[in-house]
Design a protein around this motif. Structure first.
Motif, PDB file in Angstrom:
ATOM      1  N   ASP A 293       0.821  -1.206   0.000  1.00 53.89           N
ATOM      2  CA  ASP A 293       0.000   0.000   0.000  1.00 53.89           C
ATOM      3  C   ASP A 293       0.860   1.263   0.000  1.00 53.89           C
ATOM      4  OD1 ASP A 293      -2.378   1.380  -0.079  1.00 53.89           O
ATOM      5  OD2 ASP A 293      -2.630   1.435   2.097  1.00 53.89           O
ATOM      6  N   LEU A 294       1.834   1.299  -0.914  1.00 56.72           N
ATOM      7  CA  LEU A 294       2.731   2.451  -1.009  1.00 56.72           C
ATOM      8  C   LEU A 294       2.731   3.047  -2.415  1.00 56.72           C
ATOM      9  CD1 LEU A 294       5.743   1.044   1.063  1.00 56.72           C
ATOM     10  CD2 LEU A 294       4.216   2.899   1.745  1.00 56.72           C
ATOM     11  N   THR A 295       1.654   2.795  -3.163  1.00 50.53           N
ATOM     12  CA  THR A 295       1.599   3.288  -4.540  1.00 50.53           C
ATOM     13  C   THR A 295       1.472   4.806  -4.615  1.00 50.53           C
ATOM     14  OG1 THR A 295      -0.793   2.851  -4.519  1.00 50.53           O
ATOM     15  CG2 THR A 295       0.632   1.155  -5.471  1.00 50.53           C
ATOM     16  N   SER A 296       0.972   5.420  -3.552  1.00 47.98           N
ATOM     17  CA  SER A 296       0.779   6.872  -3.568  1.00 47.98           C
ATOM     18  C   SER A 296       1.833   7.623  -2.760  1.00 47.98           C
ATOM     19  CB  SER A 296      -0.617   7.210  -3.020  1.00 47.98           C
ATOM     20  OG  SER A 296      -0.776   6.732  -1.690  1.00 47.98           O
ATOM     21  N   CYS A 297       2.910   6.951  -2.395  1.00 44.29           N
ATOM     22  CA  CYS A 297       3.955   7.605  -1.588  1.00 44.29           C
ATOM     23  C   CYS A 297       4.739   8.606  -2.431  1.00 44.29           C
ATOM     24  CB  CYS A 297       4.890   6.564  -0.985  1.00 44.29           C
ATOM     25  SG  CYS A 297       5.827   5.597  -2.189  1.00 44.29           S
ATOM     26  N   THR A 298       5.427   9.518  -1.756  1.00 42.67           N
ATOM     27  CA  THR A 298       6.242  10.529  -2.437  1.00 42.67           C
ATOM     28  C   THR A 298       7.599   9.939  -2.820  1.00 42.67           C
ATOM     29  OG1 THR A 298       5.186  12.238  -1.100  1.00 42.67           O
ATOM     30  CG2 THR A 298       7.216  12.835  -2.267  1.00 42.67           C
ATOM     31  N   VAL A 321       6.441  -7.198  13.284  1.00 43.90           N
ATOM     32  CA  VAL A 321       7.594  -7.971  12.814  1.00 43.90           C
ATOM     33  C   VAL A 321       7.299  -8.626  11.471  1.00 43.90           C
ATOM     34  CG1 VAL A 321       9.119  -9.915  13.332  1.00 43.90           C
ATOM     35  CG2 VAL A 321       8.398  -8.381  15.162  1.00 43.90           C
ATOM     36  N   THR A 322       6.104  -9.173  11.322  1.00 45.54           N
ATOM     37  CA  THR A 322       5.748  -9.864  10.074  1.00 45.54           C
ATOM     38  C   THR A 322       5.772  -8.905   8.894  1.00 45.54           C
ATOM     39  OG1 THR A 322       4.338 -11.390  11.321  1.00 45.54           O
ATOM     40  CG2 THR A 322       3.985 -11.262   8.940  1.00 45.54           C
ATOM     41  N   LEU A 323       5.224  -7.711   9.078  1.00 44.49           N
ATOM     42  CA  LEU A 323       5.233  -6.711   8.011  1.00 44.49           C
ATOM     43  C   LEU A 323       6.659  -6.324   7.651  1.00 44.49           C
ATOM     44  CD1 LEU A 323       3.884  -4.574   6.179  1.00 44.49           C
ATOM     45  CD2 LEU A 323       3.873  -3.033   8.161  1.00 44.49           C
ATOM     46  N   TYR A 324       7.479  -6.075   8.657  1.00 38.72           N
ATOM     47  CA  TYR A 324       8.863  -5.634   8.416  1.00 38.72           C
ATOM     48  C   TYR A 324       9.643  -6.708   7.665  1.00 38.72           C
ATOM     49  CZ  TYR A 324      13.437  -3.551   9.367  1.00 38.72           C
ATOM     50  OH  TYR A 324      14.689  -2.991   9.240  1.00 38.72           O
ATOM     51  N   ARG A 325       9.534  -7.950   8.118  1.00 38.12           N
ATOM     52  CA  ARG A 325      10.270  -9.035   7.466  1.00 38.12           C
ATOM     53  C   ARG A 325       9.760  -9.283   6.053  1.00 38.12           C
ATOM     54  NH1 ARG A 325      10.516 -13.283  12.630  1.00 38.12           N
ATOM     55  NH2 ARG A 325      11.966 -12.018  13.892  1.00 38.12           N
ATOM     56  N   GLY A 326       8.464  -9.109   5.858  1.00 37.49           N
ATOM     57  CA  GLY A 326       7.915  -9.261   4.511  1.00 37.49           C
ATOM     58  C   GLY A 326       8.468  -8.220   3.559  1.00 37.49           C
ATOM     59  N   MET A 327       8.600  -6.990   4.030  1.00 39.62           N
ATOM     60  CA  MET A 327       9.146  -5.913   3.200  1.00 39.62           C
ATOM     61  C   MET A 327      10.619  -6.165   2.887  1.00 39.62           C
ATOM     62  SD  MET A 327       7.290  -2.658   5.066  1.00 39.62           S
ATOM     63  CE  MET A 327       7.578  -1.424   3.806  1.00 39.62           C
ATOM     64  N   ILE A 328      11.369  -6.635   3.887  1.00 35.45           N
ATOM     65  CA  ILE A 328      12.790  -6.931   3.670  1.00 35.45           C
ATOM     66  C   ILE A 328      12.949  -8.077   2.672  1.00 35.45           C
ATOM     67  CG2 ILE A 328      14.866  -7.879   4.762  1.00 35.45           C
ATOM     68  CD1 ILE A 328      14.481  -4.967   5.385  1.00 35.45           C
ATOM     69  N   LEU A 360      11.590   0.837  10.250  1.00 40.32           N
ATOM     70  CA  LEU A 360      10.514   0.783   9.259  1.00 40.32           C
ATOM     71  C   LEU A 360      10.517   2.042   8.392  1.00 40.32           C
ATOM     72  CD1 LEU A 360       8.068  -0.769   8.196  1.00 40.32           C
ATOM     73  CD2 LEU A 360       6.659   0.416   9.895  1.00 40.32           C
ATOM     74  N   THR A 361      10.836   3.178   8.995  1.00 38.13           N
ATOM     75  CA  THR A 361      10.927   4.420   8.226  1.00 38.13           C
ATOM     76  C   THR A 361      12.026   4.328   7.175  1.00 38.13           C
ATOM     77  OG1 THR A 361      10.141   5.702  10.126  1.00 38.13           O
ATOM     78  CG2 THR A 361      11.287   6.916   8.385  1.00 38.13           C
ATOM     79  N   ALA A 362      13.161   3.711   7.557  1.00 36.98           N
ATOM     80  CA  ALA A 362      14.269   3.537   6.611  1.00 36.98           C
ATOM     81  C   ALA A 362      13.868   2.611   5.467  1.00 36.98           C
ATOM     82  CB  ALA A 362      15.493   2.980   7.342  1.00 36.98           C
ATOM     83  N   VAL A 363      13.123   1.547   5.780  1.00 31.80           N
ATOM     84  CA  VAL A 363      12.680   0.617   4.744  1.00 31.80           C
ATOM     85  C   VAL A 363      11.696   1.307   3.805  1.00 31.80           C
ATOM     86  CG1 VAL A 363      11.386  -1.502   4.311  1.00 31.80           C
ATOM     87  CG2 VAL A 363      13.077  -1.435   6.137  1.00 31.80           C
ATOM     88  N   LYS A 364      10.796   2.111   4.364  1.00 29.11           N
ATOM     89  CA  LYS A 364       9.824   2.805   3.527  1.00 29.11           C
ATOM     90  C   LYS A 364      10.502   3.819   2.617  1.00 29.11           C
ATOM     91  CE  LYS A 364       5.669   2.292   6.365  1.00 29.11           C
ATOM     92  NZ  LYS A 364       4.596   2.977   7.132  1.00 29.11           N
ATOM     93  N   ARG A 365      11.631   4.366   3.060  1.00 25.18           N
ATOM     94  CA  ARG A 365      12.351   5.287   2.176  1.00 25.18           C
ATOM     95  C   ARG A 365      12.862   4.545   0.939  1.00 25.18           C
ATOM     96  NH1 ARG A 365      15.641  10.323   2.414  1.00 25.18           N
ATOM     97  NH2 ARG A 365      17.060  10.168   0.634  1.00 25.18           N
ATOM     98  N   ILE A 366      13.301   3.287   1.120  1.00 24.69           N
ATOM     99  CA  ILE A 366      13.740   2.488  -0.031  1.00 24.69           C
ATOM    100  C   ILE A 366      12.583   2.307  -1.005  1.00 24.69           C
ATOM    101  CG2 ILE A 366      14.743   0.304  -0.771  1.00 24.69           C
ATOM    102  CD1 ILE A 366      15.932  -0.016   2.019  1.00 24.69           C
ATOM    103  N   PHE A 367      11.387   2.037  -0.474  1.00 27.36           N
ATOM    104  CA  PHE A 367      10.215   1.897  -1.331  1.00 27.36           C
ATOM    105  C   PHE A 367       9.882   3.216  -2.031  1.00 27.36           C
ATOM    106  CE2 PHE A 367       9.680  -1.996   0.985  1.00 27.36           C
ATOM    107  CZ  PHE A 367       8.904  -2.817   0.161  1.00 27.36           C
ATOM    108  N   ARG A 368      10.080   4.321  -1.339  1.00 25.95           N
ATOM    109  CA  ARG A 368       9.815   5.627  -1.957  1.00 25.95           C
ATOM    110  C   ARG A 368      10.815   5.891  -3.079  1.00 25.95           C
ATOM    111  NH1 ARG A 368       9.575   9.797   2.902  1.00 25.95           N
ATOM    112  NH2 ARG A 368       9.069  11.241   1.180  1.00 25.95           N
ATOM    113  N   TYR A 369      12.041   5.421  -2.887  1.00 22.64           N
ATOM    114  CA  TYR A 369      13.030   5.540  -3.968  1.00 22.64           C
ATOM    115  C   TYR A 369      12.610   4.682  -5.164  1.00 22.64           C
ATOM    116  CZ  TYR A 369      17.301   4.421  -6.568  1.00 22.64           C
ATOM    117  OH  TYR A 369      18.214   4.196  -7.564  1.00 22.64           O
ATOM    118  N   LEU A 370      12.118   3.457  -4.897  1.00 22.91           N
ATOM    119  CA  LEU A 370      11.667   2.576  -5.973  1.00 22.91           C
ATOM    120  C   LEU A 370      10.459   3.163  -6.694  1.00 22.91           C
ATOM    121  CD1 LEU A 370      11.971  -0.881  -4.165  1.00 22.91           C
ATOM    122  CD2 LEU A 370      13.514   0.058  -5.888  1.00 22.91           C
ATOM    123  N   LYS A 371       9.626   3.902  -5.964  1.00 26.03           N
ATOM    124  CA  LYS A 371       8.465   4.530  -6.595  1.00 26.03           C
ATOM    125  C   LYS A 371       8.901   5.467  -7.723  1.00 26.03           C
ATOM    126  CE  LYS A 371       4.086   5.840  -6.864  1.00 26.03           C
ATOM    127  NZ  LYS A 371       4.073   7.177  -7.356  1.00 26.03           N
TER     128      LYS A 371
END
Length: 543
Positions: A293-298, A321-328, A360-371
């Motif tokens: 659910d990060l399709t609308s992130c900056t 933990v499950t969410l974090y490990r899934g993202m990793i 988790l904030t650091a991981v979400k930044r990676i996703f924002r870069y991928l966006k």
């Protein structure tokens, strides 16, 4: 046995079958979704009955099993149906697929199976294969053998129960004795590899000396290459006619369901052109952003901002933990074609035991870069040569928990990036020189593997350059005498000296501003980050 005959009795196992739901906006409302709840529902639907009959027909064609009386004192392995809808690129359901699998967890070691190991190609070997194809300017093709594992010949005596819904009414207590492997058996991948390798070797192919999943057939002026990854096969040749002959050879022995130019392999999207080969995972990036659910992130311009501030954060707020490990896990899968997120992903992966909000904030930044860079990938140009070069780098005591250093390295074949690493070292280094020396030793080991792998491609290399930005580490490697100040460094890292003395590799100094491996050891600013990924051969087709 009549394939249409079936038992009316439904076992408890069938009642708790998984539910499969497939929704598709491209279909009409009457076909908006297809839902199957186990064998009972499938047997009421003529389309699924037909799919199951086709599967059992393949068993008969391949002589997979033989109906025999139930043996005494032998484990009878159960079986179950797996139902899937095959989709095309835009998600339209094109056909139903029913597969009968064995319940391999009921097998007993030493009775139902002995050896289960099957060689699997490394991702570096796949990228090397594609880099060689780009260099030699030939097309790579893929083939799909129908019901692959059903062709693997078994050496063990294995019995399975009759498939649910298709019990022979004349012999309801009989079981099937397997002649060939069944999906779900522990030894199925091994049996298939042994069967295929035996067939290829009998037809004049030679197995790779280092990579046992690579098969070659050499001619006076041409070469045919075949790479196997379990049930996926890719091949190519400097002579297109040899590919046609290989296709006919495989069709004479196995039933092929598809063959064509390589476009998708092990999750990698591959685009072949006259100028080279482009590899990316753009489709997977979009699926990943949608999943979390990060399709609308900056969008962000880099996956991690300097300076490095990530630590254990003992007082931080815990997260799921499950969410974090899934993202990793999703990000680690993406690193197969995205070296630009390798360091940041591996750094965040160190905190999977007790992730906090800062992690988790650091991981979400990676996703924002991928966006912002979903289609970024590796470009293998055909005109860039094929000389092997390597870059080795390390930070010093970068980990704030145990003060271990991080090794970074990358390996290029004529500018084509085929291998990279970013990994925390096993021991604590007492100086920058030691950390760089250990990193150079790890880089040297990968260089030697690549050099040996290239020998199968008839490419002989020596004096391979490894670039390092620490003169002290270079001096230690070039010194043939084990100095007392370096004796504490583990022997496995000192082997680099022998290869320097033998002329296998050469260590060269490179200024830090031109060091490509910096990308794998520390966060970088936007300008330097973009410069390095460009030098590593990463391109964005959108630009």
């Amino acid at each position: 046995m009549d394939l249409t005959s079936r038992s009316c009795r439904v076992s408890d196992l069938e009642k708790v079958e998984r539910k499969f739901r497939f929704k598709n906006p491209y279909l009409s409302k009457s076909c908006y979704y297809t839902e199957i709840t186990g064998v009972t529902d499938a047997l009421r639907d003529p389309a699924w009955v037909s799919a199951m009959q086709k599967e059992l027909a393949e068993f008969i064609r391949n002589n997979v099993w033989l109906l025999v009386p139930r043996p005494r004192k032998r484990t009878i392995i159960g079986s179950k149906w797996i139902f899937r809808n095959k989709l095309d690129e835009i998600g339209t359901i094109i056909r139903n697929k029913a597969r009968l699998v064995a319940q391999g967890y009921r097998q007993e070691e030493g009775i139902d199976y002995d050896e289960t190991f099957a060689p699997v190609a490394r991702l570096e070997a796949i990228r090397l294969f594609l880099a060689f194809a780009a260099h030699m300017n030939f097309k790579v093709y893929q083939m799909d053998i129908k019901n692959t594992f059903l062709n693997g010949k078994l050496n063990e005596e294995v019995y399975v129960a009759q498939p649910p819904g298709f019990v022979d009414p004349k012999f309801p207590d009989h079981v099937y004795k397997l002649n060939k492997a069944l999906y779900g058996l522990k030894q199925a991948p091994r049996a298939w590899y042994d069967t295929l390798s035996t067939f290829l070797l009998s037809k004049g192919f030679v197995r790779g000396k280092i990579d046992s999943t690579l098969f070659l057939k050499k001619y006076p002026k041409h070469i045919l290459l075949v790479q196997i990854y379990v049930d996926d096969i890719i091949f190519g040749s400097t002579n297109p006619k040899l590919c046609e002959k290989f296709e006919l050879l495989m069709k004479s022995e196995y039933k092929m369901s598809m063959m064509g130019e390589l476009t998708f392999f092990l999750g990698l999207q591959i685009k072949q052109s006259e100028k080279g080969i482009f590899i990316n995972q753009g489709k997977y990036v979009h699926e990943m952003l949608k999943k979390f659910d990060l399709t609308s992130c900056t969008p962000m311009k880099t996956p991690m901002a300097p300076p490095l501030s990530l630590d254990k954060d003992s007082k931080g707020k815990p997260v799921d933990v499950t969410l974090y490990r899934g993202m990793i896990g999703s990000l680690l899968y993406l690193t197969a074609s995205r070296p630009d997120i390798m360091y940041s992903t591996c750094l965040c992966a160190r905190y999977q035991a007790e992730p906090k909000e800062s992690h988790l904030t650091a991981v979400k930044r990676i996703f924002r870069y991928l966006k912002g860079t979903p289609n970024l990938g590796l470009w293998y140009s055909k005109d860039s040569g094929f000389d092997l070069t390597a870059y080795s780098d390390s930070d010093f005591a970068g980990c704030k928990i145990d003060r271990k250093s991080t090794t970074g390295g990358c390996h290029l074949l004529g500018g084509k990036l085929v291998s990279w690493t970013s990994k925390k070292q096993n021991s604590v280094s007492t100086s920058t020189a030691e950390a760089e020396y250990v990193a150079a030793g790890i880089c040297c080991a990968q260089v030697l593997w690549l050099r040996n792998q290239l020998q199968d491609y008839d490419i002989q290399l020596s004096k391979i350059p490894i670039y390092c930005d620490n003169t002290s580490a270079i001096a230690i490697a070039n010194n043939p005498v084990l100095h007392s100040k370096t004796k504490h460094i583990e022997v496995r890292y000192h082997f680099i000296r022998d290869h320097v003395m033998n002329g296998d590799i050469e260590l060269h100094f490179v200024p830090t501003e031109y060091h490509l491996a910096d990308l794998f050891t520390k966060p970088l600013d936007v300008t330097r980050f973009n410069m390095l990924i460009s030098e590593l051969g990463m391109l964005n087709p959108d630009d």
